[in-house]
Design an enzyme around this catalytic site. Structure first.
Site, PDB file in Angstrom:
ATOM      1  N   ASP A   1      29.928  67.133  15.050  1.00 26.02           N
ATOM      2  CA  ASP A   1      30.114  67.485  16.463  1.00 26.02           C
ATOM      3  C   ASP A   1      28.797  67.459  17.255  1.00 26.02           C
ATOM      4  OD1 ASP A   1      28.823  69.669  15.488  1.00 26.02           O
ATOM      5  OD2 ASP A   1      30.345  71.137  16.063  1.00 26.02           O
TER       6      ASP A   1
ATOM      7  N   HIS B   1      -0.484  76.442  30.367  1.00 25.43           N
ATOM      8  CA  HIS B   1      -0.879  76.352  31.774  1.00 25.43           C
ATOM      9  C   HIS B   1      -1.540  77.644  32.257  1.00 25.43           C
ATOM     10  CE1 HIS B   1      -1.102  75.174  35.836  1.00 25.43           C
ATOM     11  NE2 HIS B   1      -0.216  76.060  36.235  1.00 25.43           N
TER      12      HIS B   1
ATOM     13  N   LYS C   1      -5.760  72.228  45.776  1.00 23.48           N
ATOM     14  CA  LYS C   1      -4.429  71.624  45.861  1.00 23.48           C
ATOM     15  C   LYS C   1      -3.435  72.681  46.328  1.00 23.48           C
ATOM     16  CE  LYS C   1      -1.897  71.138  42.080  1.00 23.48           C
ATOM     17  NZ  LYS C   1      -1.473  70.775  40.736  1.00 23.48           N
TER      18      LYS C   1
ATOM     19  N   ASP D   1      -7.240  67.744  33.501  1.00 22.52           N
ATOM     20  CA  ASP D   1      -6.178  68.699  33.817  1.00 22.52           C
ATOM     21  C   ASP D   1      -5.556  69.199  32.506  1.00 22.52           C
ATOM     22  OD1 ASP D   1      -4.619  70.254  35.432  1.00 22.52           O
ATOM     23  OD2 ASP D   1      -3.678  68.602  36.516  1.00 22.52           O
TER      24      ASP D   1
ATOM     25  N   SER E   1       2.529  65.742  34.280  1.00 25.64           N
ATOM     26  CA  SER E   1       3.987  65.637  34.203  1.00 25.64           C
ATOM     27  C   SER E   1       4.435  64.406  34.994  1.00 25.64           C
ATOM     28  CB  SER E   1       4.617  66.924  34.735  1.00 25.64           C
ATOM     29  OG  SER E   1       6.008  66.813  34.701  1.00 25.64           O
ATOM     30  N   THR E   2       4.517  64.526  36.304  1.00 29.45           N
ATOM     31  CA  THR E   2       4.931  63.361  37.113  1.00 29.45           C
ATOM     32  C   THR E   2       3.743  62.460  37.440  1.00 29.45           C
ATOM     33  OG1 THR E   2       4.523  64.491  39.217  1.00 29.45           O
ATOM     34  CG2 THR E   2       6.709  64.741  38.237  1.00 29.45           C
ATOM     35  N   GLY E   3       2.544  62.952  37.216  1.00 25.06           N
ATOM     36  CA  GLY E   3       1.337  62.181  37.551  1.00 25.06           C
ATOM     37  C   GLY E   3       0.947  62.324  39.015  1.00 25.06           C
TER      38      GLY E   3
HETATM   39  C1  R5P Z   1      -0.591  72.559  37.785  1.00 23.71           C
HETATM   40  O1  R5P Z   1      -1.262  73.409  38.370  1.00 23.71           O
HETATM   41  C2  R5P Z   1      -1.050  71.861  36.557  1.00 23.71           C
HETATM   42  O2  R5P Z   1      -2.357  72.191  36.211  1.00 23.71           O
HETATM   43  C3  R5P Z   1      -0.914  70.363  36.694  1.00 23.71           C
HETATM   44  O3  R5P Z   1      -1.819  69.912  37.662  1.00 23.71           O
HETATM   45  C4  R5P Z   1       0.491  69.961  37.077  1.00 23.71           C
HETATM   46  O4  R5P Z   1       1.444  70.644  36.344  1.00 23.71           O
HETATM   47  C5  R5P Z   1       0.666  68.468  36.880  1.00 23.71           C
HETATM   48  O5  R5P Z   1       1.958  68.118  37.282  1.00 23.71           O
HETATM   49  P1  R5P Z   1       2.236  66.705  37.896  1.00 23.71           P
HETATM   50  O6  R5P Z   1       1.709  65.667  36.950  1.00 23.71           O
HETATM   51  O7  R5P Z   1       3.715  66.649  38.052  1.00 23.71           O
HETATM   52  O8  R5P Z   1       1.563  66.631  39.232  1.00 23.71           O
END
Ligand code: R5P
Length: 294
Positions: A34, A125, A186, A213, A217-219
């Site tokens: 399953d 983080h 930022k 960093d 994640s998404t860059g």
């Molecule tokens: C956020 O403060 C983290 O340090 C990274 O900068 C963030 O999570 C990166 O995420 P992304 O690649 O989506 O911009």
């Protein structure tokens, strides 16, 4: 001490067993018809067990494998240390908008309930997010090892943190590379949109900027910082992050704005980056606390 490697250990279980000089055994994972997961933990000849499992995507599957494993180990009265190189859900350490679940607390509760008494992770983080854990939590800092991978590859290095939170990482990296560092400010709104408010210092003209960093994640964050560095006169821009989550089009997003090269640690697999091995950092951490394992 024995090392027990999960299916998402990304080879760190093998490397750790070699560095530490401890035996390695693998968790056996199959599926019921399953689709439910079946985990089998082999017989182990040591009560001190270091389970190595990262919790990158698919996070829930990898986390659940770890929980089932630890639960079985705790039934056998093992002393469990969980080495979780990338700890999923750690970024949601508070309710950013009303009603949001604090996922890191729930993950830490589940790990403790499954029998984990010692948890080791790499550059979460927010380090204070682990304070909630009812057992003992330790943090390995991979920034210097990551910086050593970059060292010597740039003519005029300049380390840039894409936000204030990344300043310590940048400072550590710059101390290894022996170059200047700074950060940009930022802003991220509640919908995840980021923009740059201002930069501190600068002076990127003629510099090979390396953005450090904790996670990509998404860059989007790196792309924003890279665009800024080029606009301020950088000759080239590279990026380094401990955890390369690389969601969606992250790699292309960074390439499009001229990020020349990507560096990461082996907490998460990603083939298009130069990867620094952090097994010695983890082993050193375990060794440092060895008396508590024996
Ligand atoms: C956020 O403060 C983290 O340090 C990274 O900068 C963030 O999570 C990166 O995420 P992304 O690649 O989506 O911009």
């Amino acid at each position: 001490m024995i090392i027990l490697g999960g299916s998402a250990s990304n080879g760190l279980d093998i490397l750790l067993s070699k560095v530490i000089g401890a035996d390695l055994t693998k968790i056996e994972t199959t599926k019921f018809p399953d689709g439910e997961m079946k985990v089998k933990v082999p017989e182990l000849n040591d009560e001190n067990v270091v389970v190595v499992q990262s919790t990158y995507s698919p996070q829930e599957k990898n986390l659940f494998e770890l929980l089932l494993t630890c639960h079985e180990l705790s039934r056998r009265k093992a002393k469990i240390t969980a080495v979780i190189p990338y700890l999923a859900y750690a970024r949601q350490n508070r309710s950013f908008t009303s009603g949001e679940a604090v996922s890191v607390d729930m993950v830490l509760d589940m790990l403790h309930a499954a029998g984990v008494r010692r948890l080791i992770t790499v550059n979460p983080h927010k380090s204070d997010a682990l304070a909630y854990f009812k057992g003992k939590a330790g943090i390995v800092d991979a920034s210097k090892t990551l910086a050593r991978a970059v060292m010597g590859q740039l003519d005029e290095p300049f380390v840039l943190a894409p936000d204030k939170g990344g300043l310590n990482l940048a400072k550590n990296a710059a101390s290894v590379i022996k170059c200047e560092y700074t950060h940009i400010e930022k802003i991220r709104d509640n919908y995840g949109n980021v923009s740059i408010k201002k930069a501190h210092g600068g002076g990127f003209k003629g510099k090979d900027v390396i953005i450090f960093d904790d996670v990509i994640s998404t860059g989007g964050t790196i792309a924003l910082a890279a665009r800024y560095a080029y606009a301020e006169g950088a000759t080239s821009v590279c990026a380094a992050a401990v955890h390369l989550l690389m969601a969606d089009e992250a790699y292309n997003r960074m390439k499009t704005v001229g990020v020349v090269k990507l560096f990461g640690a082996n907490t998460i697999p990603f083939e298009k980056a130069e990867i620094a091995d952090i097994s010695s950092d983890i082993a050193e951490f375990i060794d440092h606390e060895k008396k508590e394992y024996d």
